[in-house]
Design a protein around this motif. Structure first.
Motif, PDB file in Angstrom:
ATOM      1  N   ASN A 114      25.859  34.592  50.215  1.00 50.98           N
ATOM      2  CA  ASN A 114      24.411  34.358  50.107  1.00 50.98           C
ATOM      3  C   ASN A 114      23.772  35.288  49.089  1.00 50.98           C
ATOM      4  OD1 ASN A 114      24.610  32.426  52.054  1.00 50.98           O
ATOM      5  ND2 ASN A 114      23.971  33.767  53.723  1.00 50.98           N
ATOM      6  N   ASN A 115      24.386  36.440  48.888  1.00 50.05           N
ATOM      7  CA  ASN A 115      23.867  37.399  47.905  1.00 50.05           C
ATOM      8  C   ASN A 115      24.341  37.075  46.499  1.00 50.05           C
ATOM      9  OD1 ASN A 115      22.560  38.811  49.921  1.00 50.05           O
ATOM     10  ND2 ASN A 115      24.289  40.159  50.274  1.00 50.05           N
ATOM     11  N   GLN A 116      24.994  35.929  46.347  1.00 51.39           N
ATOM     12  CA  GLN A 116      25.381  35.400  45.036  1.00 51.39           C
ATOM     13  C   GLN A 116      26.511  36.137  44.340  1.00 51.39           C
ATOM     14  OE1 GLN A 116      23.995  32.348  44.105  1.00 51.39           O
ATOM     15  NE2 GLN A 116      23.342  32.588  46.204  1.00 51.39           N
ATOM     16  N   TYR A 117      27.341  36.853  45.061  1.00 49.70           N
ATOM     17  CA  TYR A 117      28.529  37.427  44.445  1.00 49.70           C
ATOM     18  C   TYR A 117      29.759  36.786  45.085  1.00 49.70           C
ATOM     19  CZ  TYR A 117      28.655  40.436  48.593  1.00 49.70           C
ATOM     20  OH  TYR A 117      28.673  40.894  49.874  1.00 49.70           O
ATOM     21  N   PHE A 118      30.896  36.988  44.454  1.00 49.48           N
ATOM     22  CA  PHE A 118      32.125  36.409  44.960  1.00 49.48           C
ATOM     23  C   PHE A 118      32.912  37.447  45.747  1.00 49.48           C
ATOM     24  CE2 PHE A 118      31.059  33.717  41.384  1.00 49.48           C
ATOM     25  CZ  PHE A 118      31.310  32.455  41.892  1.00 49.48           C
ATOM     26  N   LYS A 119      33.519  36.998  46.834  1.00 47.56           N
ATOM     27  CA  LYS A 119      34.416  37.855  47.596  1.00 47.56           C
ATOM     28  C   LYS A 119      35.704  37.075  47.832  1.00 47.56           C
ATOM     29  CE  LYS A 119      32.944  36.748  52.294  1.00 47.56           C
ATOM     30  NZ  LYS A 119      32.517  37.305  53.567  1.00 47.56           N
ATOM     31  N   PRO A 120      36.809  37.786  48.100  1.00 49.74           N
ATOM     32  CA  PRO A 120      38.071  37.080  48.305  1.00 49.74           C
ATOM     33  C   PRO A 120      38.071  36.314  49.623  1.00 49.74           C
ATOM     34  CG  PRO A 120      38.364  39.441  48.637  1.00 49.74           C
ATOM     35  CD  PRO A 120      36.955  39.231  48.183  1.00 49.74           C
ATOM     36  N   SER A 121      38.935  35.316  49.709  1.00 54.56           N
ATOM     37  CA  SER A 121      39.100  34.612  50.982  1.00 54.56           C
ATOM     38  C   SER A 121      39.593  35.614  52.020  1.00 54.56           C
ATOM     39  CB  SER A 121      40.127  33.482  50.822  1.00 54.56           C
ATOM     40  OG  SER A 121      41.421  34.026  50.593  1.00 54.56           O
ATOM     41  N   TYR A 122      39.477  35.271  53.296  1.00 54.82           N
ATOM     42  CA  TYR A 122      39.916  36.188  54.354  1.00 54.82           C
ATOM     43  C   TYR A 122      41.397  36.517  54.220  1.00 54.82           C
ATOM     44  CZ  TYR A 122      35.416  35.634  56.617  1.00 54.82           C
ATOM     45  OH  TYR A 122      34.072  35.660  56.887  1.00 54.82           O
ATOM     46  N   GLU A 123      42.185  35.554  53.757  1.00 57.16           N
ATOM     47  CA  GLU A 123      43.626  35.789  53.627  1.00 57.16           C
ATOM     48  C   GLU A 123      43.908  36.866  52.574  1.00 57.16           C
ATOM     49  OE1 GLU A 123      42.591  31.998  55.322  1.00 57.16           O
ATOM     50  OE2 GLU A 123      42.157  32.719  53.309  1.00 57.16           O
ATOM     51  N   TYR A 124      43.283  36.729  51.402  1.00 56.58           N
ATOM     52  CA  TYR A 124      43.483  37.731  50.352  1.00 56.58           C
ATOM     53  C   TYR A 124      42.829  39.054  50.739  1.00 56.58           C
ATOM     54  CZ  TYR A 124      45.704  34.515  47.124  1.00 56.58           C
ATOM     55  OH  TYR A 124      46.584  33.643  46.533  1.00 56.58           O
ATOM     56  N   ALA A 125      41.665  39.000  51.389  1.00 56.92           N
ATOM     57  CA  ALA A 125      41.004  40.230  51.833  1.00 56.92           C
ATOM     58  C   ALA A 125      41.897  40.991  52.814  1.00 56.92           C
ATOM     59  CB  ALA A 125      39.657  39.901  52.464  1.00 56.92           C
ATOM     60  N   THR A 126      42.611  40.265  53.678  1.00 59.58           N
ATOM     61  CA  THR A 126      43.537  40.892  54.622  1.00 59.58           C
ATOM     62  C   THR A 126      44.627  41.648  53.875  1.00 59.58           C
ATOM     63  OG1 THR A 126      43.129  39.165  56.276  1.00 59.58           O
ATOM     64  CG2 THR A 126      45.149  40.447  56.533  1.00 59.58           C
ATOM     65  N   VAL A 127      45.221  40.999  52.890  1.00 65.58           N
ATOM     66  CA  VAL A 127      46.299  41.617  52.104  1.00 65.58           C
ATOM     67  C   VAL A 127      45.767  42.834  51.347  1.00 65.58           C
ATOM     68  CG1 VAL A 127      47.871  41.266  50.147  1.00 65.58           C
ATOM     69  CG2 VAL A 127      47.642  39.492  51.906  1.00 65.58           C
ATOM     70  N   PHE A 128      44.628  42.693  50.666  1.00 60.13           N
ATOM     71  CA  PHE A 128      44.082  43.790  49.866  1.00 60.13           C
ATOM     72  C   PHE A 128      43.716  44.989  50.730  1.00 60.13           C
ATOM     73  CE2 PHE A 128      42.357  40.407  46.725  1.00 60.13           C
ATOM     74  CZ  PHE A 128      43.626  40.230  46.210  1.00 60.13           C
ATOM     75  N   LEU A 129      43.090  44.727  51.889  1.00 64.44           N
ATOM     76  CA  LEU A 129      42.695  45.831  52.748  1.00 64.44           C
ATOM     77  C   LEU A 129      43.917  46.527  53.339  1.00 64.44           C
ATOM     78  CD1 LEU A 129      40.401  47.495  53.850  1.00 64.44           C
ATOM     79  CD2 LEU A 129      40.182  45.859  55.735  1.00 64.44           C
ATOM     80  N   ALA A 130      44.955  45.777  53.675  1.00 58.45           N
ATOM     81  CA  ALA A 130      46.190  46.392  54.188  1.00 58.45           C
ATOM     82  C   ALA A 130      46.788  47.329  53.136  1.00 58.45           C
ATOM     83  CB  ALA A 130      47.195  45.314  54.586  1.00 58.45           C
ATOM     84  N   ILE A 131      46.800  46.899  51.886  1.00 59.14           N
ATOM     85  CA  ILE A 131      47.303  47.754  50.797  1.00 59.14           C
ATOM     86  C   ILE A 131      46.410  48.983  50.653  1.00 59.14           C
ATOM     87  CG2 ILE A 131      47.633  47.903  48.292  1.00 59.14           C
ATOM     88  CD1 ILE A 131      48.471  44.894  48.432  1.00 59.14           C
ATOM     89  N   HIS A 132      45.100  48.779  50.723  1.00 60.68           N
ATOM     90  CA  HIS A 132      44.149  49.888  50.596  1.00 60.68           C
ATOM     91  C   HIS A 132      44.387  50.923  51.704  1.00 60.68           C
ATOM     92  CE1 HIS A 132      40.460  51.725  49.155  1.00 60.68           C
ATOM     93  NE2 HIS A 132      40.038  51.803  50.405  1.00 60.68           N
ATOM     94  N   ILE A 133      44.574  50.457  52.931  1.00 57.39           N
ATOM     95  CA  ILE A 133      44.832  51.364  54.060  1.00 57.39           C
ATOM     96  C   ILE A 133      46.126  52.137  53.822  1.00 57.39           C
ATOM     97  CG2 ILE A 133      45.482  51.433  56.505  1.00 57.39           C
ATOM     98  CD1 ILE A 133      43.483  49.069  56.902  1.00 57.39           C
ATOM     99  N   PHE A 134      47.151  51.447  53.359  1.00 56.86           N
ATOM    100  CA  PHE A 134      48.439  52.077  53.084  1.00 56.86           C
ATOM    101  C   PHE A 134      48.285  53.175  52.031  1.00 56.86           C
ATOM    102  CE2 PHE A 134      52.244  52.201  50.357  1.00 56.86           C
ATOM    103  CZ  PHE A 134      53.172  52.667  51.288  1.00 56.86           C
ATOM    104  N   LEU A 135      47.528  52.901  50.971  1.00 54.38           N
ATOM    105  CA  LEU A 135      47.360  53.875  49.896  1.00 54.38           C
ATOM    106  C   LEU A 135      46.453  55.036  50.294  1.00 54.38           C
ATOM    107  CD1 LEU A 135      47.026  51.492  46.838  1.00 54.38           C
ATOM    108  CD2 LEU A 135      48.867  53.136  47.239  1.00 54.38           C
ATOM    109  N   GLU A 136      45.444  54.750  51.118  1.00 48.89           N
ATOM    110  CA  GLU A 136      44.506  55.806  51.508  1.00 48.89           C
ATOM    111  C   GLU A 136      45.159  56.836  52.400  1.00 48.89           C
ATOM    112  OE1 GLU A 136      40.850  54.484  53.227  1.00 48.89           O
ATOM    113  OE2 GLU A 136      39.804  54.919  51.382  1.00 48.89           O
ATOM    114  N   ASN A 137      45.974  56.398  53.337  1.00 48.87           N
ATOM    115  CA  ASN A 137      46.736  57.286  54.204  1.00 48.87           C
ATOM    116  C   ASN A 137      45.901  58.456  54.729  1.00 48.87           C
ATOM    117  OD1 ASN A 137      48.784  58.378  55.593  1.00 48.87           O
ATOM    118  ND2 ASN A 137      49.964  59.077  53.839  1.00 48.87           N
TER     119      ASN A 137
END
Length: 185
Positions: A114-137
């Motif tokens: 609604n704010n007119q920007y693009f976000k990834p689908s939930y499937e890709y967001a799941t993968v990206f966030l899992a990688i982010h969590i792994f890297l942040e440690n």
């Protein structure tokens, strides 16, 4: 600031720049995580220059590049920080993970908010966030991130998520080929 962001997002879309906001949709952390593609980089930088954004490179954030965009709020100059990653390459503190995904599939599944920007689908967001969590440690926000990851996972199409995960290559090695020996080497 929201008007500035909306104007920027419209500019990106009008210039056919494929991008998405990865996290921090509400700006509570003071920066915005963007994913872009290298073929759009020169056009993206031209747009950022129009907004007087300054490109900041740091070995601490390789392979990310930051852009600091000035804006005025209550007669004070502040900076909106865009933390940009390119072509599915994630990293922090010199640790880089190059994830090969189906770019066309990723782009076709981008969701406009609604704010007119693009976000990834939930499937890709799941993968990206899992990688982010792994890297942040050991981030102070791990609990918050795991809650967000659970929400994305619950909203994901499990068949599509499985297909995406099986197609992932990390540093040119298929995820299916990883084992403890690979990880420990």
């Amino acid at each position: 600031m929201n008007k500035l962001l909306n104007k920027l997002y419209i500019n990106l879309e009008n210039n056919n720049i494929n991008y998405c906001v990865l996290r921090k949709y509400n700006l509570s952390d003071g920066d915005i995580d963007l994913m872009l593609f290298h073929e759009d980089l020169s056009e993206f930088e031209l747009i950022m220059n129009k907004y007087k954004a300054v490109k900041v490179s740091s070995s601490l954030y390789i392979p990310h590049v930051q852009y600091h965009m000035p804006y005025i709020e209550n007669n004070t100059v502040k900076y909106l920080i865009f933390d940009c990653i390119f072509d599915f390459v994630f990293g922090k503190n010199m640790n880089e993970i190059n994830v090969l995904l189906d770019k066309k599939d990723f782009i076709s599944r981008l969701q406009k908010t609604n704010n007119q920007y693009f976000k990834p689908s939930y499937e890709y967001a799941t993968v990206f966030l899992a990688i982010h969590i792994f890297l942040e440690n050991k981030s102070t926000k791990q609990d918050e991130r795991f809650t967000e990851l659970s929400e994305y996972f619950e909203k994901s199409d499990k068949v599509l998520l499985d297909k995406i995960i099986k197609g992932i290559s990390i540093n040119n090695k298929k995820l299916n080929d990883f084992n403890m020996d690979t990880i420990n080497s």
